[in-house]
Design a protein around this motif. Structure first.
Motif, mmCIF file in Angstrom:
data_model
loop_
_atom_site.group_PDB
_atom_site.id
_atom_site.type_symbol
_atom_site.label_atom_id
_atom_site.label_comp_id
_atom_site.label_asym_id
_atom_site.label_seq_id
_atom_site.Cartn_x
_atom_site.Cartn_y
_atom_site.Cartn_z
ATOM 1 N N ALA A 131 0.822 -1.209 0.000
ATOM 2 C CA ALA A 131 0.000 0.000 0.000
ATOM 3 C C ALA A 131 0.855 1.258 0.000
ATOM 4 C CB ALA A 131 -0.924 -0.013 1.224
ATOM 5 N N GLY A 132 1.983 1.217 0.697
ATOM 6 C CA GLY A 132 2.850 2.386 0.732
ATOM 7 C C GLY A 132 3.425 2.746 -0.619
ATOM 8 N N LEU A 133 3.740 1.720 -1.437
ATOM 9 C CA LEU A 133 4.356 1.983 -2.744
ATOM 10 C C LEU A 133 3.350 2.310 -3.838
ATOM 11 C CD1 LEU A 133 7.341 -0.523 -3.031
ATOM 12 C CD2 LEU A 133 7.241 1.742 -2.026
ATOM 13 N N ILE A 134 2.124 1.830 -3.709
ATOM 14 C CA ILE A 134 1.143 2.090 -4.763
ATOM 15 C C ILE A 134 0.122 3.137 -4.330
ATOM 16 C CG2 ILE A 134 1.427 -0.225 -5.706
ATOM 17 C CD1 ILE A 134 -1.309 -0.977 -4.571
ATOM 18 N N ALA A 135 0.468 3.905 -3.284
ATOM 19 C CA ALA A 135 -0.440 4.961 -2.839
ATOM 20 C C ALA A 135 -0.588 6.047 -3.898
ATOM 21 C CB ALA A 135 0.064 5.558 -1.520
ATOM 22 N N GLY A 136 0.426 6.190 -4.732
ATOM 23 C CA GLY A 136 0.373 7.182 -5.800
ATOM 24 C C GLY A 136 1.531 6.981 -6.754
ATOM 25 N N PRO A 137 1.434 7.512 -7.959
ATOM 26 C CA PRO A 137 2.505 7.330 -8.954
ATOM 27 C C PRO A 137 3.876 7.785 -8.473
ATOM 28 C CG PRO A 137 0.541 8.219 -9.992
ATOM 29 C CD PRO A 137 0.287 8.261 -8.518
ATOM 30 N N GLU A 138 3.928 8.887 -7.724
ATOM 31 C CA GLU A 138 5.223 9.399 -7.282
ATOM 32 C C GLU A 138 5.885 8.444 -6.293
ATOM 33 O OE1 GLU A 138 8.417 12.012 -7.494
ATOM 34 O OE2 GLU A 138 6.650 11.712 -8.756
ATOM 35 N N ASN A 139 5.092 7.814 -5.422
ATOM 36 C CA ASN A 139 5.649 6.838 -4.480
ATOM 37 C C ASN A 139 6.340 5.706 -5.224
ATOM 38 O OD1 ASN A 139 3.387 8.301 -3.241
ATOM 39 N ND2 ASN A 139 3.770 7.019 -1.450
ATOM 40 N N LEU A 140 5.668 5.191 -6.236
ATOM 41 C CA LEU A 140 6.204 4.060 -6.985
ATOM 42 C C LEU A 140 7.407 4.483 -7.821
ATOM 43 C CD1 LEU A 140 5.890 1.093 -7.519
ATOM 44 C CD2 LEU A 140 4.149 1.597 -9.245
ATOM 45 N N ARG A 141 7.350 5.665 -8.379
ATOM 46 C CA ARG A 141 8.467 6.148 -9.194
ATOM 47 C C ARG A 141 9.732 6.317 -8.334
ATOM 48 N NH1 ARG A 141 6.015 10.052 -11.064
ATOM 49 N NH2 ARG A 141 5.349 9.148 -13.037
ATOM 50 N N LEU A 142 9.574 6.902 -7.162
ATOM 51 C CA LEU A 142 10.718 7.077 -6.270
ATOM 52 C C LEU A 142 11.277 5.737 -5.808
ATOM 53 C CD1 LEU A 142 9.465 10.065 -4.075
ATOM 54 C CD2 LEU A 142 11.296 10.109 -5.787
ATOM 55 N N ALA A 143 10.402 4.767 -5.567
ATOM 56 C CA ALA A 143 10.850 3.435 -5.141
ATOM 57 C C ALA A 143 11.623 2.741 -6.259
ATOM 58 C CB ALA A 143 9.651 2.588 -4.722
ATOM 59 N N ARG A 144 11.165 2.890 -7.499
ATOM 60 C CA ARG A 144 11.906 2.309 -8.628
ATOM 61 C C ARG A 144 13.311 2.887 -8.690
ATOM 62 N NH1 ARG A 144 8.679 2.596 -14.244
ATOM 63 N NH2 ARG A 144 9.654 4.643 -14.093
ATOM 64 N N ASP A 145 13.420 4.211 -8.583
ATOM 65 C CA ASP A 145 14.726 4.863 -8.671
ATOM 66 C C ASP A 145 15.639 4.428 -7.532
ATOM 67 O OD1 ASP A 145 13.791 6.182 -10.897
ATOM 68 O OD2 ASP A 145 13.388 8.072 -9.857
ATOM 69 N N ALA A 146 15.082 4.306 -6.325
ATOM 70 C CA ALA A 146 15.889 3.935 -5.162
ATOM 71 C C ALA A 146 16.440 2.524 -5.307
ATOM 72 C CB ALA A 146 15.047 4.052 -3.889
ATOM 73 N N CYS A 147 15.625 1.604 -5.825
ATOM 74 C CA CYS A 147 16.085 0.222 -5.992
ATOM 75 C C CYS A 147 17.202 0.137 -7.029
ATOM 76 C CB CYS A 147 14.912 -0.681 -6.395
ATOM 77 S SG CYS A 147 13.749 -1.005 -5.043
ATOM 78 N N PHE A 148 17.058 0.874 -8.121
ATOM 79 C CA PHE A 148 18.110 0.823 -9.143
ATOM 80 C C PHE A 148 19.386 1.477 -8.649
ATOM 81 C CE2 PHE A 148 20.427 2.500 -12.811
ATOM 82 C CZ PHE A 148 20.656 1.310 -13.486
ATOM 83 N N THR A 149 19.272 2.588 -7.956
ATOM 84 C CA THR A 149 20.452 3.273 -7.430
ATOM 85 C C THR A 149 21.227 2.361 -6.491
ATOM 86 O OG1 THR A 149 19.419 5.445 -7.626
ATOM 87 C CG2 THR A 149 21.258 5.241 -6.088
ATOM 88 N N ARG A 150 20.499 1.664 -5.620
ATOM 89 C CA ARG A 150 21.155 0.776 -4.660
ATOM 90 C C ARG A 150 21.863 -0.369 -5.360
ATOM 91 N NH1 ARG A 150 24.044 -0.739 -0.345
ATOM 92 N NH2 ARG A 150 23.504 -2.823 0.380
ATOM 93 N N ILE A 151 21.168 -1.083 -6.244
ATOM 94 C CA ILE A 151 21.764 -2.281 -6.829
ATOM 95 C C ILE A 151 22.897 -1.928 -7.792
ATOM 96 C CG2 ILE A 151 20.279 -2.587 -8.876
ATOM 97 C CD1 ILE A 151 20.146 -5.594 -7.970
ATOM 98 N N SER A 152 22.788 -0.821 -8.471
ATOM 99 C CA SER A 152 23.847 -0.451 -9.415
ATOM 100 C C SER A 152 25.102 0.009 -8.693
ATOM 101 C CB SER A 152 23.351 0.634 -10.379
ATOM 102 O OG SER A 152 22.956 1.795 -9.676
ATOM 103 N N SER A 153 24.977 0.377 -7.427
ATOM 104 C CA SER A 153 26.154 0.809 -6.678
ATOM 105 C C SER A 153 26.915 -0.355 -6.063
ATOM 106 C CB SER A 153 25.741 1.781 -5.563
ATOM 107 O OG SER A 153 24.995 1.115 -4.554
ATOM 108 N N ILE A 154 26.222 -1.479 -5.785
ATOM 109 C CA ILE A 154 26.894 -2.589 -5.093
ATOM 110 C C ILE A 154 27.067 -3.828 -5.986
ATOM 111 C CG2 ILE A 154 26.270 -1.917 -2.758
ATOM 112 C CD1 ILE A 154 24.280 -4.636 -4.345
#
Length: 359
Positions: A311-334
Motif C-alpha cells: 500500500a505504501g508503494l502504490i499509494a500514488g505514482p510518485e511513491n512508486l516512481r521514487l521506489a523504482r529509482d531507489a532500488c536501481f540506485t542501490r543495486i547499481s552501486s553494489i
C-alpha cells in the motif's frame, strides 16, 4: 557469464541437467552423464527430484574432462551434492584453484555449522564466496565468505533504457517464482485482498509450469483469487524463456517475493536492474541488495504487513516512481559489472585470462 565472457575470460559450466526456461545464449552448459553407481543410488531415492543431489559422473571420466578443459579456477556449488564433491576432489588432486560458492551468511555466527565448514576448508587454502551481502561491510573472518553479489543479467545498455521509463498506472504487480507453497503466492493474494478496495491494480504470476503439480498449483491459486475477489485482476505468464524476461519486467513496475527463508532470490535482483521497484521478505538472503528500511521489506508470515508495504508503494505514482529509482540506485552501486569482475578475477589471481569451470 555475461560479465566474464565480455572481459575475455573463458567460462564453462558443468551440470547434471538443464531447465526449460534457462538462457543458453551466452554458452551451452556441459551436461554430464551420471555414473552407473549414481544411477543405482538414485533408484533407491525418492523419484522426481529435479537436479538430484545424488547425480554424479564417474571419478575417472570427470578427471579426464577437467584435464581436457584445463581451468585455472574450479567453482563448486557447495559440498553437499555428490557432483560437487567429485569436482572438488578432482580439482584438489589436479592442484587447481578451488572456490566453494554458497548462499549462507557472509559472517555467520561463530561455531555454527557454516562457520565450522568454512573454517576447516580455509585451513587447506580453499576459500568461499557467497551471494549474500553483509549487514555491515568488514573483513572476512575465519568462518566468513567473500560477498560476491549477483550481477545484472542484462546488458548495461538494456538496463539504461529501462530506467525512467513511463510508469504503468494502475499499478502492475509481478511475482516471479516457482509454484511451491513456501514461495508465498497465497500470502500475496491475501495481502492484495486486504487493499483491493483502495484502488485498481493487476497482478501477474510468472513461473515454470513443467509438471502436473505445477498446473494443479496454478489452478488452486486461481480458485483462491476467485474466493478473494481478485480473479479479474490475476493473470499467469508461465514458461517464459529467460532471454524474454526483460520484457516481462519492463511491463510491470512492482515486483514482490513473499518467499519464506529464501537463501538467494534472483528475480528481485533482475527486476531492480530492469527498473522495477522491489519488495521482498525481511529474511531473504538477498535483502541487502535493496535499500534499507521497512519501505522495501515485510514479515513474510504476516499478510497484513505485506499489505502495508504494498500500500505504501502504490499509494500514488510518485511513491512508486521514487521506489523504482531507489532500488536501481542501490543495486547499481553494489553489483555493477566492474565490482563483479574484480571479485571474480581475485579467484584467478596470477592468470592473465582465468579459465573457470563452474558446477
Amino acid at each position: 557469464m555475461r560479465i566474464l565472457t565480455s572481459a575475455g575470460h573463458h567460462v564453462s559450466v558443468d551440470v547434471v541437467e538443464t531447465g526449460a526456461t534457462e538462457n543458453h545464449i551466452l554458452l551451452s552448459p556441459n551436461v554430464v552423464t551420471p555414473s552407473a553407481l549414481s544411477r543405482r543410488v538414485m533408484l533407491r531415492r525418492p523419484g522426481g527430484i529435479p537436479n538430484s543431489p545424488f547425480s554424479f559422473p564417474g571419478l575417472a571420466s570427470y578427471w579426464r574432462h577437467l584435464q581436457a578443459e584445463n581451468p585455472d579456477v574450479v567453482i563448486v556449488r557447495g559440498v553437499t551434492r555428490w557432483f560437487c564433491r567429485i569436482a572438488a576432489l578432482c580439482a584438489i588432486l589436479q592442484r587447481r584453484k578451488l572456490v566453494i560458492y554458497d548462499q549462507e551468511d557472509a559472517s555467520p555466527q561463530a561455531w555454527s555449522g557454516t562457520w565450522i565448514r568454512r573454517s576447516v576448508f580455509r585451513q587447506f587454502g580453499i576459500s568461499h564466496f557467497t551471494s549474500r551481502l553483509p549487514s555491515y561491510p568488514g573483513a572476512v573472518g575465519a568462518g566468513g565468505a567473500v560477498p560476491l553479489p549477483f550481477g545484472s543479467p542484462f546488458e548495461p545498455i538494456q538496463s539504461g533504457k529501462l530506467q525512467g521509463r513511463p510508469l504503468h498506472w494502475p499499478p502492475r504487480i509481478l511475482m516471479v517464482a516457482k509454484y511451491r507453497e513456501r514461495k508465498g503466492h497465497g500470502l500475496l493474494l491475501k495481502a492484495l485482498s486486504a487493499i483491493s478496495t483502495s484502488g485498481p491494480f493487476s497482478v501477474t504470476f510468472c513461473g515454470e509450469e513443467a509438471t502436473h503439480s505445477d498446473t494443479a498449483f496454478c489452478q488452486t491459486l486461481l480458485q483462491e483469487a476467485q474466493a478473494l475477489g481478485l480473479a479479474d485482476r490475476l493473470q499467469f505468464q508461465n514458461n517464459i524463456a529467460h532471454d524474454r524476461m526483460i520484457s516481462v519486467y519492463a511491463s510491470h513496475d512492482l515486483v514482490i517475493l513473499p518467499s519464506l527463508a529464501e537463501p538467494a532470490a534472483i528475480s528481485p535482483i533482475e527486476a531492480a536492474w530492469a527498473g522495477c521497484a522491489v519488495l521482498l521478505s525481511r529474511d531473504s538472503g538477498t535483502r541487502h541488495y535493496l535499500p534499507a528500511g521497512p519501505t522495501f521489506d515485510f514479515d513474510p508470515d504476516d499478510p497484513q504487513d505485506i499489505a502495508r508495504a504494498i500500500a505504501g508503494l502504490i499509494a500514488g505514482p510518485e511513491n512508486l516512481r521514487l521506489a523504482r529509482d531507489a532500488c536501481f540506485t542501490r543495486i547499481s552501486s553494489i553489483a555493477n559489472d566492474d565490482v563483479i569482475l574484480r571479485l571474480f578475477e581475485t579467484f584467478g589471481h596470477g592468470a592473465v585470462r582465468p579459465r573457470m569451470t563452474m558446477n
